[in-house]
Design a protein around this motif. Structure first.
Motif, PDB file in Angstrom:
ATOM      1  N   GLU A  96       0.831  -1.211   0.000  1.00  0.00           N
ATOM      2  CA  GLU A  96       0.000   0.000   0.000  1.00  0.00           C
ATOM      3  C   GLU A  96       0.864   1.260   0.000  1.00  0.00           C
ATOM      4  OE1 GLU A  96      -3.909  -1.718   2.393  1.00  0.00           O
ATOM      5  OE2 GLU A  96      -2.148  -1.030   3.522  1.00  0.00           O
ATOM      6  N   TYR A  97       1.945   1.219   0.767  1.00  0.00           N
ATOM      7  CA  TYR A  97       2.863   2.372   0.817  1.00  0.00           C
ATOM      8  C   TYR A  97       3.485   2.612  -0.556  1.00  0.00           C
ATOM      9  CZ  TYR A  97       6.896   5.188   2.301  1.00  0.00           C
ATOM     10  OH  TYR A  97       7.846   6.172   2.440  1.00  0.00           O
ATOM     11  N   GLN A 114       2.249   1.770  -3.417  1.00  0.00           N
ATOM     12  CA  GLN A 114       1.194   2.239  -4.320  1.00  0.00           C
ATOM     13  C   GLN A 114       0.953   3.739  -4.126  1.00  0.00           C
ATOM     14  OE1 GLN A 114      -2.648   0.354  -3.751  1.00  0.00           O
ATOM     15  NE2 GLN A 114      -3.181   0.639  -5.901  1.00  0.00           N
ATOM     16  N   GLN A 115       0.968   4.171  -2.852  1.00  0.00           N
ATOM     17  CA  GLN A 115       0.806   5.595  -2.577  1.00  0.00           C
ATOM     18  C   GLN A 115       1.931   6.415  -3.207  1.00  0.00           C
ATOM     19  OE1 GLN A 115       0.477   6.278   1.637  1.00  0.00           O
ATOM     20  NE2 GLN A 115      -1.403   5.063   1.859  1.00  0.00           N
ATOM     21  N   LYS A 116       3.139   5.859  -3.171  1.00  0.00           N
ATOM     22  CA  LYS A 116       4.303   6.546  -3.719  1.00  0.00           C
ATOM     23  C   LYS A 116       4.424   6.362  -5.233  1.00  0.00           C
ATOM     24  CE  LYS A 116       6.606   7.999   0.050  1.00  0.00           C
ATOM     25  NZ  LYS A 116       7.285   9.298   0.211  1.00  0.00           N
ATOM     26  N   ASN A 117       3.624   5.432  -5.765  1.00  0.00           N
ATOM     27  CA  ASN A 117       3.674   5.083  -7.186  1.00  0.00           C
ATOM     28  C   ASN A 117       5.062   4.583  -7.585  1.00  0.00           C
ATOM     29  OD1 ASN A 117       2.468   4.716  -9.712  1.00  0.00           O
ATOM     30  ND2 ASN A 117       3.138   6.719 -10.440  1.00  0.00           N
ATOM     31  N   ILE A 118       5.633   3.724  -6.726  1.00  0.00           N
ATOM     32  CA  ILE A 118       6.938   3.124  -7.003  1.00  0.00           C
ATOM     33  C   ILE A 118       6.890   1.642  -6.679  1.00  0.00           C
ATOM     34  CG2 ILE A 118       8.294   5.234  -6.621  1.00  0.00           C
ATOM     35  CD1 ILE A 118       8.874   4.312  -3.790  1.00  0.00           C
ATOM     36  N   ASP A 119       7.925   0.915  -7.079  1.00  0.00           N
ATOM     37  CA  ASP A 119       8.031  -0.516  -6.798  1.00  0.00           C
ATOM     38  C   ASP A 119       8.233  -0.741  -5.290  1.00  0.00           C
ATOM     39  OD1 ASP A 119       8.628  -3.345  -8.031  1.00  0.00           O
ATOM     40  OD2 ASP A 119      10.177  -2.985  -6.502  1.00  0.00           O
ATOM     41  N   PRO A 120       7.665  -1.808  -4.726  1.00  0.00           N
ATOM     42  CA  PRO A 120       7.846  -2.067  -3.294  1.00  0.00           C
ATOM     43  C   PRO A 120       9.310  -2.112  -2.850  1.00  0.00           C
ATOM     44  CG  PRO A 120       6.094  -3.449  -4.135  1.00  0.00           C
ATOM     45  CD  PRO A 120       6.709  -2.772  -5.319  1.00  0.00           C
ATOM     46  N   LEU A 121      10.202  -2.664  -3.669  1.00  0.00           N
ATOM     47  CA  LEU A 121      11.610  -2.699  -3.289  1.00  0.00           C
ATOM     48  C   LEU A 121      12.206  -1.300  -3.264  1.00  0.00           C
ATOM     49  CD1 LEU A 121      12.913  -5.891  -5.130  1.00  0.00           C
ATOM     50  CD2 LEU A 121      12.459  -5.603  -2.687  1.00  0.00           C
ATOM     51  N   ASP A 122      11.818  -0.451  -4.211  1.00  0.00           N
ATOM     52  CA  ASP A 122      12.280   0.941  -4.195  1.00  0.00           C
ATOM     53  C   ASP A 122      11.743   1.664  -2.964  1.00  0.00           C
ATOM     54  OD1 ASP A 122      13.738   0.717  -6.554  1.00  0.00           O
ATOM     55  OD2 ASP A 122      12.008   1.228  -7.803  1.00  0.00           O
ATOM     56  N   ALA A 123      10.508   1.336  -2.580  1.00  0.00           N
ATOM     57  CA  ALA A 123       9.928   1.934  -1.376  1.00  0.00           C
ATOM     58  C   ALA A 123      10.724   1.512  -0.138  1.00  0.00           C
ATOM     59  CB  ALA A 123       8.468   1.520  -1.233  1.00  0.00           C
ATOM     60  N   ALA A 124      11.092   0.230  -0.067  1.00  0.00           N
ATOM     61  CA  ALA A 124      11.887  -0.252   1.061  1.00  0.00           C
ATOM     62  C   ALA A 124      13.252   0.427   1.106  1.00  0.00           C
ATOM     63  CB  ALA A 124      12.045  -1.768   0.969  1.00  0.00           C
TER      64      ALA A 124
END
Length: 545
Positions: free
Chosen positions: A373-374, A376-386
């Protein structure tokens, strides 16, 4: 329950009453009326041994249980009488795995009161698990005693501080001289009264240690009467694998000649779901060969960890998070790290299975949403979010990575006790003991009330070597929980993890009421429980302890 313990022998009265002819030939037992501080009456008492419950009255003077009687005593005098009709009376629960040093050492009296544990019926907690415990035990114990705490505390010497003292967060083996110094640190902690040596071989920098290094240090603790308590090197398939990690723990115990205790036993992630039966067989084989092996378990499907621990390859944390961030500036190393994180995310069940429970450092991460969900909010890949989170700090997460069948398999084992592994942002800190009761006793009927209380009190006291704790017996300390079996339940959940549990009507810690009529009293009656080391006086004289 034996003979009437409230009867006092006063036959010597004959010396002062010569006119009473009966005294000339007999020593009469006259019914006395001692004044008790607290008398708990009419409850169903489970003594912590695994025996069935029975109707009994419990008399307390000061911090001790002075008597237990199957029939209500005649005309007892007590400063306080507690009517436990319809309630369960049991030894206060003992949690062998917590992370409460900051809470219990806080300047905030409310944090030190430890209500999240008191309301679960817990009267004693262990500090220093996962290899995080300091080896300066006596100064810590003195400070905690001066501050005052709601619960009793026992202590583990942690491998992390021992190794970090000389090697920091570097990935290398100690020199012979450094290893000798590390042995001295372990000896000091044990001689200060620790109950065992704790490791977290999954965590940096402890994961950099080879098995023989751990054996050398554990042997020191074993020689001083301690247990080997371990967050094993791998609970999944991150490095050596779950089965090999359990075998390593058993090997360390055999080589060090000491009891082995496996912390928060689990099969973590789809790659090892179903492995619980193999692990049980391994433990039973070791026990059949004469080895003492136990484990603890929390009753939740999600573990609690951090993004860095859940996803980042161990080699990339040489030097801690600073080392990781430096490597991420190198294109080749960054690619390797991302590849490893992708595998870690798969092992964890994907980005939907990681729920944020609290930001760390400068990371700006909202609670209560998943990594998916985070992202998606950032409109980036989950690994990039991590990676974005790790660039600024870190985040605690609840990781939904366990299978219900494995949880049940481990729960059934007679060598498994209850624990919380309590950490901020996860409901296990507030609700593990009532959750275990709700799930294993009431819902799934894996075992009965007597077994539940035994695995939450007496068995834990025995494996830790806590003297005169964990049982309702005359002469034992008055750590007692009185709870309503119909209302004892967890309130905290993953969305609201800091809700106090309910159903404990009374709770005594060293004879003082920490919960009275369901209300938290605010009493700070807890004590440091330091192991008696007089048996090892000669060995301990050689340390700085």
């Amino acid at each position: 329950m034996g003979a009437k313990p409230f009867a006092l022998n006063v036959g010597l009265c004959c010396l002062f009453l010569p006119l009473v002819s009966a005294c000339a030939t007999t020593q009469e037992v006259v019914r006395a009326s001692p004044i008790f501080d607290i008398l708990i009456e009419n409850g169903t008492v489970y003594d912590g041994s695994g025996a069935p419950g029975a109707a009994a009255s419990i008399a307390i003077i000061g911090d001790k249980i002075v008597s237990i009687e199957s029939d209500n005593p005649e005309n007892p005098q007590a400063k306080r009488r507690i009517d436990a009709t319809g309630l369960i009376v049991a030894p206060g629960f003992i949690d062998p795995h917590t992370h409460l040093v900051e809470d219990l050492g806080s300047e905030d009296r409310k944090r030190r009161n430890n209500a999240p544990y008191l309301t679960q019926g817990v009267t004693t907690v262990v500090l220093g698990n996962d290899g995080y415990g300091d080896y300066y035990i006596k100064p810590m114990a003195r400070l905690l005693a001066e501050l005052g705490t709601g619960t009793n505390m026992a202590f583990m010497v942690g491998f992390g501080p021992v190794r970090r003292e000389l090697l920091a967060d570097t990935n290398r083996a100690p020199t012979d001289d450094e290893l000798e110094q590390m042995k001295g640190f372990v000896a000091r902690g044990m001689c200060d009264g620790a109950v065992g040596f704790s490791t977290g071989l999954y965590y940096t920098p402890q994961n950099f240690a080879e098995t023989d290094e751990v054996v050398a240090l554990a042997s020191v603790a074993g020689d001083l009467g301690g247990i080997y308590d371990s967050h094993i090197r791998d609970e999944s398939s991150y490095n050596i694998g779950l089965r090999a990690a359990v075998e390593e723990a058993l090997y360390i115990g055999r080589e060090a000649d000491m009891p082995v205790h496996i912390a928060h036993i689990k099969a973590l992630g789809p790659a090892v779901w179903g492995a619980s039966s193999d692990i049980v067989a391994m433990v039973e084989k070791a026990q059949a060969a004469g080895q003492i092996v136990t484990a603890d378990q929390y009753p939740w499907q999600a573990s609690g960890t951090r993004i860095s621990n859940a996803l980042v390859p161990r080699w990339a944390l040489d030097g801690g998070l600073d080392g990781l961030r430096a490597r991420l500036t190198n294109a080749e190393e960054r690619a390797r790290i991302v590849e490893g994180m992708a595998k870690g995310l798969k092992r964890r069940g994907g980005a939907d299975a990681l729920l944020f429970t609290g930001a760390l450092g400068e990371a700006d991460v909202p609670k209560g949403i998943t990594l998916a969900e985070y992202a998606q909010q950032k409109n980036i890949d989950p690994l990039d979010a991590a990676l974005e989170i790790l660039a600024a700090g870190d985040s605690r997460v609840a990781s939904f990575n366990m299978d219900e069948a494995d949880i049940a398999t481990f729960a059934r084992q007679p060598w498994v006790v209850t624990s919380s592994d309590g950490s901020t942002g996860h409901p296990r800190k507030y609700a593990s003991f009532p959750k275990a009761y709700q799930r294993f006793v009431k819902r799934d009927r894996l075992f009965d009330m007597a077994r539940y209380i035994h695995r939450s009190s007496g068995m834990t006291a025995e494996l830790l070597g806590l003297e005169r704790r964990g049982f309702v017996r005359a002469g034992y300390f008055a750590d007692i929980v009185v709870f309503d079996p119909e209302r004892f339940e967890a309130v905290a959940d993953y969305q609201d993890p800091e809700e106090l549990s309910q159903g404990v009507r009374y709770l005594l810690v060293n004879g003082e009421l920490a919960i009275d009529g369901g209300a938290i009293s605010g009493a700070l009656a807890g004590r440091p429980l330091l192991k008696d080391t007089s048996k090892y006086a000669a060995q301990c004289q050689q340390t700085d302890g």
